[in-house]
Design a protein around this motif. Structure first.
Motif, PDB file in Angstrom:
ATOM      1  N   GLY A 195      40.128  27.719  92.791  1.00 12.92           N
ATOM      2  CA  GLY A 195      41.371  27.237  93.667  1.00 12.92           C
ATOM      3  C   GLY A 195      40.937  26.472  94.606  1.00 12.92           C
ATOM      4  O   GLY A 195      41.440  25.282  94.478  1.00 12.92           O
ATOM      5  N   GLY A 199      40.698  22.823  94.030  1.00 11.73           N
ATOM      6  CA  GLY A 199      41.592  21.794  94.691  1.00 11.73           C
ATOM      7  C   GLY A 199      41.108  20.781  95.961  1.00 11.73           C
ATOM      8  O   GLY A 199      41.575  19.481  96.455  1.00 11.73           O
ATOM      9  N   ASN A 202      39.757  17.593  94.055  1.00 11.22           N
ATOM     10  CA  ASN A 202      41.348  17.003  93.044  1.00 11.22           C
ATOM     11  C   ASN A 202      41.891  16.048  94.629  1.00 11.22           C
ATOM     12  O   ASN A 202      41.911  15.407  94.577  1.00 11.22           O
ATOM     13  N   SER A 331      46.212  18.832  94.998  1.00 11.26           N
ATOM     14  CA  SER A 331      45.476  19.344  95.090  1.00 11.26           C
ATOM     15  C   SER A 331      45.099  20.369  96.385  1.00 11.26           C
ATOM     16  O   SER A 331      45.098  21.221  96.100  1.00 11.26           O
ATOM     17  N   VAL A 332      46.745  20.546  97.012  1.00 12.54           N
ATOM     18  CA  VAL A 332      46.741  21.719  98.374  1.00 12.54           C
ATOM     19  C   VAL A 332      47.169  22.454  97.513  1.00 12.54           C
ATOM     20  O   VAL A 332      46.976  24.136  97.344  1.00 12.54           O
ATOM     21  N   SER A 333      48.487  22.632  96.313  1.00 14.09           N
ATOM     22  CA  SER A 333      49.018  23.185  95.981  1.00 14.09           C
ATOM     23  C   SER A 333      48.117  24.412  95.178  1.00 14.09           C
ATOM     24  O   SER A 333      48.324  25.168  94.592  1.00 14.09           O
ATOM     25  N   ARG A 334      47.025  23.274  94.652  1.00 16.66           N
ATOM     26  CA  ARG A 334      46.347  24.453  93.799  1.00 16.66           C
ATOM     27  C   ARG A 334      45.549  25.482  94.115  1.00 16.66           C
ATOM     28  O   ARG A 334      45.668  26.368  93.549  1.00 16.66           O
ATOM     29  N   VAL A 335      45.304  25.400  95.119  1.00 13.53           N
ATOM     30  CA  VAL A 335      44.850  26.137  96.248  1.00 13.53           C
ATOM     31  C   VAL A 335      45.563  27.598  96.340  1.00 13.53           C
ATOM     32  O   VAL A 335      45.431  28.525  96.239  1.00 13.53           O
ATOM     33  N   GLY A 398      49.431  21.407  90.575  1.00 11.36           N
ATOM     34  CA  GLY A 398      48.857  21.726  91.456  1.00 11.36           C
ATOM     35  C   GLY A 398      48.657  23.123  91.570  1.00 11.36           C
ATOM     36  O   GLY A 398      47.794  24.035  91.128  1.00 11.36           O
ATOM     37  N   ASN A 401      47.504  24.409  87.631  1.00 15.64           N
ATOM     38  CA  ASN A 401      46.190  24.419  87.649  1.00 15.64           C
ATOM     39  C   ASN A 401      45.374  25.423  87.702  1.00 15.64           C
ATOM     40  O   ASN A 401      44.761  25.810  87.675  1.00 15.64           O
ATOM     41  N   GLY A 402      45.942  25.759  89.743  1.00 20.81           N
ATOM     42  CA  GLY A 402      45.248  27.134  90.076  1.00 20.81           C
ATOM     43  C   GLY A 402      45.896  28.367  89.360  1.00 20.81           C
ATOM     44  O   GLY A 402      44.900  29.549  89.059  1.00 20.81           O
TER      45      GLY A 402
END
Length: 490
Positions: A195, A199, A202, A331-335, A398, A401-402
């Motif tokens: 992630g 991220g 991304n 992008s941040v929310s993917r982590v 996001g 994605n993770g």
């Protein structure tokens, strides 16, 4: 088990934890010769060895993760650079319609999606460090050509499409980077590590848009070459950093057969379809959001007429001020999505993500329809609905994605229990199949970005000249994806 690095001689695949090749024994010697890079090789890497991990392997993995993020980040920026360039392309100067511009951003998406399959193999054939260097240097070519093309308007659309296609090289970086980091980290940390890696990559989408915003705000929409110059410097930094601080793993086995074997599992197709809904939405909207905003703002001041240079510049600045927010939050929310999936399970998080995306899709559709049926510029409430719904879609995509990528190693870890042989061979099979599906799902998911841009293009060419019809289709897809996730994984 400790690890050793060999910077001068060819390493051997002596680790008991290394992936087991599914090729015939007579071919393994030739395969090892091709897939064991001769420089900066770590031998006998076993991320599941908790003692070695605590003794220093965690720092080695973190160092490679940092520079993997850096190279992937710049790759994403170059991949999405045309989402910024179209804001520097007023129709009066370049002669391209809004429909042409949606094709222009769809082409690099398509090329990047296709390249993700061979890029998945690249780290094993050439080494994670070696390929990070090569892929960074290769991106200098589309960046320089983009610079030349933008300062020489009047070229044909075909020429623009060819150069934009070369920017798709940046999209392949994701697959090689993710496959490499998947091999460095233990099962218990893969959701977080993948992630964070994805991220950080991304974020290249909103960062290049921020660079574009700064250029437009300070120099106007006639200096696109400044954006290209910034990224020529960043590419050099990423390539040098990869050369100095990354490592190759000797046990990453390039196994084309695994790419075929993984497709025999129904879950591979399902996961790839779900990734179309999450990553396809992220990259598709990331490329298209600025253009949708640009057209929305222009429609409010031109009433269907060709915009003047001043109107085009003002609309570009307005769009650029907002467009980066969605990809940044996504992008941040993917982590966060990867970490949440580590705790709650990938299937549960993915299901609720699609439910939320369906709700956000309804909000965007209703707001866009209200704008279509109201004369004049969009009202504040309508703009709030469109922009707010878009941002929600970015954040949720996001998270999804993770969670979807967390599902991949978890699925094959469970399936490996049915594989005959000792535990090390089952772990090797799981790692090999996970790596293969990471590349395939990444490629298929990126195709969703192509479909989104083509769908928006078709919608703008319709009678309403708006994105409303496209969002109806997108919303129905999210509803179907939620139902599929609930049935199969919950």
């Amino acid at each position: 088990m400790s690890t050793t690095a060999d910077s001068t001689t060819e390493s051997t695949t002596g680790s008991a934890a290394g992936p087991v090749s599914t090729l015939a024994p007579e071919h393994t010697g030739r395969l090892r010769q091709l897939t064991a890079p001769r420089r900066r090789v770590i031998r006998d890497w076993d991320p599941e060895d908790t003692a070695a991990w605590a003794a220093g392997n965690d720092r080695i993995a973190r160092r490679n993760l940092v520079w993997s993020v850096a190279t992937e980040h710049v790759g994403f920026s170059i991949w999405s650079i045309w989402s910024v360039m179209v804001l520097f392309m007023p129709q009066a100067v370049y002669g391209f319609t809004p429909a042409d511009k949606f094709v222009l951003v769809a082409v690099p998406t398509l090329v990047g999606a296709v390249l993700r399959v061979p890029y998945t193999m690249a780290t094993a054939w050439f080494g994670g460090r070696n390929w990070a260097i090569v892929s960074a240097v290769a991106l200098l070519v589309p960046t320089v050509l983009t610079w030349w093309l933008m300062v020489n308007p009047g070229q044909s659309l075909t020429t623009f499409l060819l150069v934009a296609g070369l920017a798709g090289l940046g999209g392949g970086n994701f697959a090689s980077s993710m496959t490499n980091i998947n091999a460095f980290y233990p099962q218990r940390m893969k959701g977080w590590a993948l992630g964070l890696n994805a991220g950080g990559g991304n974020i290249g989408v909103p960062v290049v848009q921020l660079v574009g915003l700064l250029v437009i705000a300070t120099l106007g929409n006639r200096r696109p070459e400044v954006v290209c110059a910034v990224y020529l410097v960043l590419l050099a930094v990423a390539g040098v950093g990869a050369a100095l601080f990354m490592d190759n793993l000797d046990h990453q086995t390039a196994n084309p057969r695994a790419m075929g074997d993984v497709l025999r599992h129904a879950d591979s197709w399902v996961v790839s379809l779900l990734y179309i809904g999450t990553f396809g939405s992220f990259i598709g909207f990331g490329f298209a959001f600025g253009q949708v905003l640009n057209q929305t703002f222009l429609a409010g001041v031109t009433n269907g007429a060709t915009p003047t240079a001043a109107q085009a510049a003002a609309a570009s600045l307005q769009a650029a001020q907002i467009a980066f927010v969605g990809p940044l939050l996504g992008s941040v929310s993917r982590v966060f999505g990867g970490r949440l999936a580590d705790r709650r399970g990938g299937g549960v998080v993915t299901f609720w993500t699609f439910v939320g995306m369906a709700v956000a899709g309804v909000l965007v559709t209703a707001s866009a329809h209200a704008d279509d049926t109201t004369p004049g510029a969009a009202t504040a409430l309508q703009l709030t609905g469109i922009i707010g719904g878009f941002v929600a879609l970015f954040v949720l995509s996001g998270i999804g994605n993770g969670s979807v990528y967390k599902m991949i190693p978890a699925l094959f870890e469970r399936k490996s229990q049915a594989v005959p042989g000792p535990a090390v061979e089952r772990a090797a099979w799981s790692r090999s199949m996970s790596g293969a599906l990471i590349g395939i799902a990444g490629a298929v998911g990126a195709l969703g970005g192509v479909l989104i841009n083509l769908g928006l293009r078709a919608s703008y060419q319709g009678e309403s000249h708006s994105a409303t019809a496209a969002f109806v289709v997108f919303t129905l897809f999210y509803v179907g994806a939620a139902a599929l996730t609930k049935v199969r994984y919950r």
